[in-house]
Every structure is written in C-alpha cells, then in structure tokens.
Design a protein around this motif. Structure first.
Motif, PDB file in Angstrom:
ATOM      1  N   ARG A   1       0.864  -1.192   0.000  1.00 11.34           N
ATOM      2  CA  ARG A   1       0.000   0.000   0.000  1.00 11.34           C
ATOM      3  C   ARG A   1       0.891   1.230   0.000  1.00 11.34           C
ATOM      4  O   ARG A   1       1.842   1.317   0.773  1.00 11.34           O
ATOM      5  N   TRP A   2       0.515   2.184  -0.835  1.00  6.83           N
ATOM      6  CA  TRP A   2       1.332   3.375  -1.029  1.00  6.83           C
ATOM      7  C   TRP A   2       0.734   4.552  -0.280  1.00  6.83           C
ATOM      8  O   TRP A   2      -0.475   4.762  -0.272  1.00  6.83           O
ATOM      9  N   HIS A   3       1.614   5.350   0.340  1.00  4.43           N
ATOM     10  CA  HIS A   3       1.217   6.514   1.135  1.00  4.43           C
ATOM     11  C   HIS A   3       2.063   7.713   0.721  1.00  4.43           C
ATOM     12  O   HIS A   3       3.173   7.561   0.186  1.00  4.43           O
ATOM     13  N   LEU A   4       1.539   8.910   0.997  1.00  2.00           N
ATOM     14  CA  LEU A   4       2.359  10.100   0.815  1.00  2.00           C
ATOM     15  C   LEU A   4       3.457  10.128   1.864  1.00  2.00           C
ATOM     16  O   LEU A   4       3.224   9.758   3.022  1.00  2.00           O
ATOM     17  N   ALA A   5       4.650  10.555   1.484  1.00  2.00           N
ATOM     18  CA  ALA A   5       5.717  10.732   2.464  1.00  2.00           C
ATOM     19  C   ALA A   5       5.376  11.899   3.362  1.00  2.00           C
ATOM     20  O   ALA A   5       4.639  12.812   2.979  1.00  2.00           O
ATOM     21  N   GLU A   6       5.875  11.871   4.584  1.00  4.15           N
ATOM     22  CA  GLU A   6       5.619  12.956   5.524  1.00  4.15           C
ATOM     23  C   GLU A   6       6.275  14.228   5.022  1.00  4.15           C
ATOM     24  O   GLU A   6       7.449  14.253   4.672  1.00  4.15           O
ATOM     25  N   THR A   7       5.463  15.326   4.989  1.00  5.96           N
ATOM     26  CA  THR A   7       5.993  16.633   4.586  1.00  5.96           C
ATOM     27  C   THR A   7       5.521  17.682   5.552  1.00  5.96           C
ATOM     28  O   THR A   7       4.511  17.516   6.223  1.00  5.96           O
ATOM     29  N   GLY A   8       6.252  18.748   5.631  1.00  5.76           N
ATOM     30  CA  GLY A   8       5.884  19.834   6.542  1.00  5.76           C
ATOM     31  C   GLY A   8       4.936  20.810   5.887  1.00  5.76           C
ATOM     32  O   GLY A   8       4.726  20.810   4.691  1.00  5.76           O
TER      33      GLY A   8
END
Length: 545
Positions: free
Chosen positions: A535-542
């Motif tokens: 399952r693909w997720h967005l990487a954590e970003t500020g």
C-alpha cells in the motif's frame, strides 16, 4: 437520470440510499419494483437503475424488462398512488432503464401493502418505529416556540439579556432597542408569549439553575483529546446554561489549543489557524438552532489537534440531507433561529453551511464532512490541516489579481479538480465556465482526458521558478498528478496497485511500477508491505512552504 453521460457519471459512484443498481437482464419482479420505489421515496427520492451490474467495477449489460414503459408507469401510479418517471437509455445498443422516484410528501411516509419500506445495505426492510415517528413529527409545530410552564422572568439571566440586546442593537442599528424594558425586548423578539417564557428563551438566555431543572438536555459538552487513539479526554467542560452566557467561552477554550499553520507568498508569511473562528461559531449556531430538543442527548464538541467534531441530537431537519445541505434552509426550531437572526448571528438566506464550505476550501482544508449523520444525530467533522498552501495562494490570486468573482459552486469545482474527483451534474455549468475563463484546462485525449488547474494561469501569476512543476496539485506529468491525488484521497489506508490500474487505464502494470519507483526515489511517496499487500502513502511533509 435521463442521458448516457448522467448514467456513466452515476456508475462511478457508490450506491447509497438515493441510488440502486440491478443487473435484471431478463426479468425483475414487479413486487420488488414497487418496494424499491417506496423505499427510495422514503429515503428522500432517487434512482433505480436496471441493466447495470451491482458490484464494482460496474458493467452495462442491458435489460429486457418492462417493455411497455407507459403501462409500467400506470401500474406504479395505480398501485402506489404516486408517479415514478421511467427513462430508457441506449448505450452501445444495450437498453438501460432508470426509475426516478420522487421524495415522499412532508410528514407522510410511502407504503406498499401496509409496509413502510427503507433501505438497509443491499436489502429492503420495514422502517423502524423511531424512523416512522420522525417522519410523522415533521409537521409538528415548533417546539422552541412553546411556553415552558412554571418558568418566570427571573429564570432568564440578566447578563444574557444584556448581551442579546447589545447584539440586536448592533445588527439593526436601532438605538431605541437599548431603552425598552427587558420584558418588551423579549416580547418583540418572540422569546416570550404574552409574558410567558418560551423554550427558545430558556435555550438562549436561561440561568444555569433554570436550564438544569427545566431543560437539562440543552447543554453543550466540550472535550479535548490529544490523539485519536486516546479514550480518556484531557479536558472536559459542560455548558448547561443559556447560549449567550457561554458562546464566547467555548471559542476561547477551543482557541487555547488552536495550532497555526504558516506559508510564504513572495516576501510575506501568512498564518492560517487549524480552526477558523467564523467556521466554529457557525457550526455551533447550527447545532443550537437545529438540534432536536425533544431528545435527551447533549451536543458534543470534540476537539483533536487536527480536527473538530460537532455532534447534535436528532437527524437533519425535514428536506435536508448531507448531499443538499449547501444552499438549503429548514429550521427545526424557528423561534430560536429568528432570535439569532435579530442579532445577525444566523443568516435568513440559509448561507451558514455555504460559508463553512467556502472558508474550508479557501484555507485548503478538507470539505466539511457530514457522512457520520443518521436519523438520530447530525455529525459534522471539520478538518484542521492546511493541506495545500499553493492552492490557497492560487485561489487568492484568482480573486485579487484576476478579479474573478467566484461563488461557492466555483470553489467546489476547483477543489474537486485539485483532488482529481469527478464533477457532479449540478456543478457542470460552473465547471464549463471555469474552463472558458482558463482557470481549468484539459489534457490528454479520448479516454485519457484529464482536467487540471490551469498551468498557464498558474505560471503567469509570477510564481517562483519551478514551483509549478514541484507542487503535487500541479504536476507537469499528468499521470504523476493523478497518482499523488489518489494516494492523498486514500488517507491512512493507502492506495493499491489495483486502484492505480483503474485511474491509469492507458498504462501497463510495469509502467505504473516505474512511475511509483520514480516518485518513491524523489521522496514524495513511501510503500508499506510487499507484493499484493503493498500500500502506497504520501511521504511525511511539513506545512512550512
């Protein structure tokens, strides 16, 4: 639903209480048809579609049922005593029938052979007693207008009356209101009836002691939790008194933990609060004015770091649903609503929900979520995260620099395009107008056509070099944009390879894998699991952009 395009748009949506698909290639029981028409009418109206498979991905298979449309219409009318319109749509020589069932009359549930039917998942079941009672009570007079026996003027807080008077003078500009007696003020506002105190007066102006003894359910309970996983609250306050005694105090409680998100635009830095004051106040006003006071429950306001929930007893007022709440107005407690209108706190034109939606979109937050509502409660979830700072700047420049006069429907269209969502039929006119204004552009050909926020318009507004290409809502590569938008929409559950194949039908699985590898290598997405379980997720970003 009368055209092929409307049918195709509906096929992509999930079934709900207003939309039902049945394969019915060879036959469809007439008794079942009558029951579905009754159930759809009782649920607020909707479409029964024959000739389309039930499960996703849906296929148009056609139907040979009900060859005499006029005869079927007459049968339904003679049996059910209400009219159902039937439309025949041909798609590649396959015949699809749509039955449009109108909403039942106010206060009157529809029935077939004495049974009041409703939907329950994939089944039809008899309506529950509480659901029937709610329908029958739609024509009951305004509860808040009734007088509360045994209540006297001293049960109303003098400081609440003073605040009510001040707000009314401010809104009306009528200084004479500042000099009439309290008794005359309340009579003029409709909060007393020949000197007798109404329930509306108790809800808005009552002392804590009076509310506790005479209408204890007229309370708002605030709770704060610092995490979704925490069961116990870290803070809790019960507001059991007239609304004008605590309306500012609860906002101060919420604002004490209100995070601030920052973003840059050229040389300047701007701040957006997680919870906008006007949105929170509007949500509370709606709960006070529209809740069901005959039920014993309280209004709950639950705050988390990145969302806020407002849950009030009783479902939506008659004629209002989660789908049509924008632009609709139906007061359950008219006496309360009119008193708040005197003060300028509630609009007569039904613009409260409109204002909430508009503000949330302009601040690039998720649209208000009413999907947790049912017959017994209205649940509103407000997002507190700044999702896309570039979209905030984009909207501000459309309005301020290009002088576009955007109405709420335009904001809804732009937000849906940004999220890669389909455009519903009622927004198509605004969608076309925004294309004509070059705010939206079409890319691709044939079945690969996609709509995105205009690249030329975005670039011509002086954004710093490279900002367009590197913003996930404005990807130069259309396939990357679709993938990122779908992953964002999937939230915490993540997105699967099968879903990517559906949104990129012109790509092979190896091509999609290569695209995902590039996005992962750039640090924009991450993967959990392997092979079929990936399952693909967005990487954590500020948020500090």
């Amino acid at each position: 639903m009368t055209t092929e395009q409307q049918l195709r748009d509906a096929i992509g949506r999930p079934e709900n209480e207003h939309l039902e698909f049945k394969e019915a290639q060879r036959n469809f029981d007439r008794e079942k048809l009558f029951r579905y028409c009754v159930a759809l009418a009782n649920e607020g109206g909707g479409n029964l579609v024959l000739g389309v498979t039930d499960g996703q991905p849906r296929q148009i298979v056609g139907t040979n049922c009900f060859n005499s449309l006029d005869g079927t219409k007459h049968d339904i009318l003679d049996t059910l005593r209400f009219r159902v319109d039937i439309y025949e749509i041909l798609v590649f020589e396959k015949r699809v029938l749509t039955f449009f069932c109108p909403r039942r009359p106010n206060g009157t549930p529809q029935h077939y052979k004495g049974q009041y039917m409703m939907r329950s998942g994939e089944s039809l079941v008899p309506m529950t007693p509480d659901r029937l009672q709610r329908i029958f009570s739609e024509v009951v007079p305004d509860f808040s207008k009734k007088t509360c026996e045994g209540t006297i003027h001293t049960d109303l807080a003098s400081e609440a009356i003073t605040e009510f008077r001040r707000q009314w003078v401010r809104k009306s500009g009528n200084d004479a209101l500042g000099h009439v007696s309290d008794e005359q003020l309340l009579e003029d506002a409709g909060l007393t009836d020949n000197g007798r105190v109404t329930y509306a007066a108790l809800v808005l102006l009552g002392t804590p002691q009076a509310v506790k003894h005479l209408l204890p359910q007229a309370e708002v309970i605030f709770e704060y939790r610092n995490s979704d996983s925490v069961i116990e609250y870290q803070d809790r306050v019960e507001y059991r008194a007239g609304f004008f005694l605590w309306r500012n105090e609860i906002w101060e409680k919420i604002n004490a933990r209100n995070e601030t998100h920052s973003y840059r635009d050229s040389m300047f830095r701007y701040n957006i609060q997680a919870f906008n004051e006007s949105v929170i106040r509007e949500a509370l006003l709606n709960a006070i004015a529209h809740r069901e006071y005959c039920q014993g429950g309280s209004i709950f306001v639950r705050q988390f770091p990145s969302r806020l929930e407002v849950v009030s007893p009783g479902g939506f007022p008659s004629g209002i649903t989660a789908d049509n709440i924008i632009g609709k107005q139906q007061h359950r407690n008219r006496c309360i609503a009119e008193a708040l209108q005197h003060c300028g706190l509630v609009e007569r034109s039904g613009q409260g929900a409109d204002r909430i939606f508009r503000t949330c979109i302009m601040e690039s937050k998720k649209r208000p979520d009413y999907t947790g509502s049912d017959d017994n409660q209205v649940s509103l979830i407000l997002d507190g995260q700044l999702r896309d700072p570039h979209f905030v700047k984009y909207l501000n420049r459309l309005i301020k620099e290009l002088n576009m006069d955007l109405v709420l429907e335009d904001f809804l269209v732009l937000d849906r395009v940004r999220e890669g969502e389909s455009i519903p039929e009622n927004l198509k006119t605004h969608f076309d107008a925004l294309i004509d204004k070059d705010a939206i552009e079409k890319t691709g050909r044939g079945r690969g056509v996609r709509y995105i926020l205009s690249r030329a318009l975005y670039e011509n507004m002086g954004e710093a070099g490279g900002a367009y290409i590197h913003h996930e809502g404005f990807e130069k590569n259309d396939d990357q944009q679709l993938v990122l938008q779908h992953i964002r929409n999937s939230g915490s559950k993540g997105a699967t390879m099968g879903e990517f194949e559906q949104i990129l039908p012109n790509k092979t699985r190896p091509q999609i894998r290569a695209l995902l590898r590039r996005l992962k290598a750039s640090g924009r997405i991450r993967v959990q699991g392997r092979t079929r379980g990936a399952r693909w997720h967005l990487a954590e970003t500020g948020n500090d952009l």
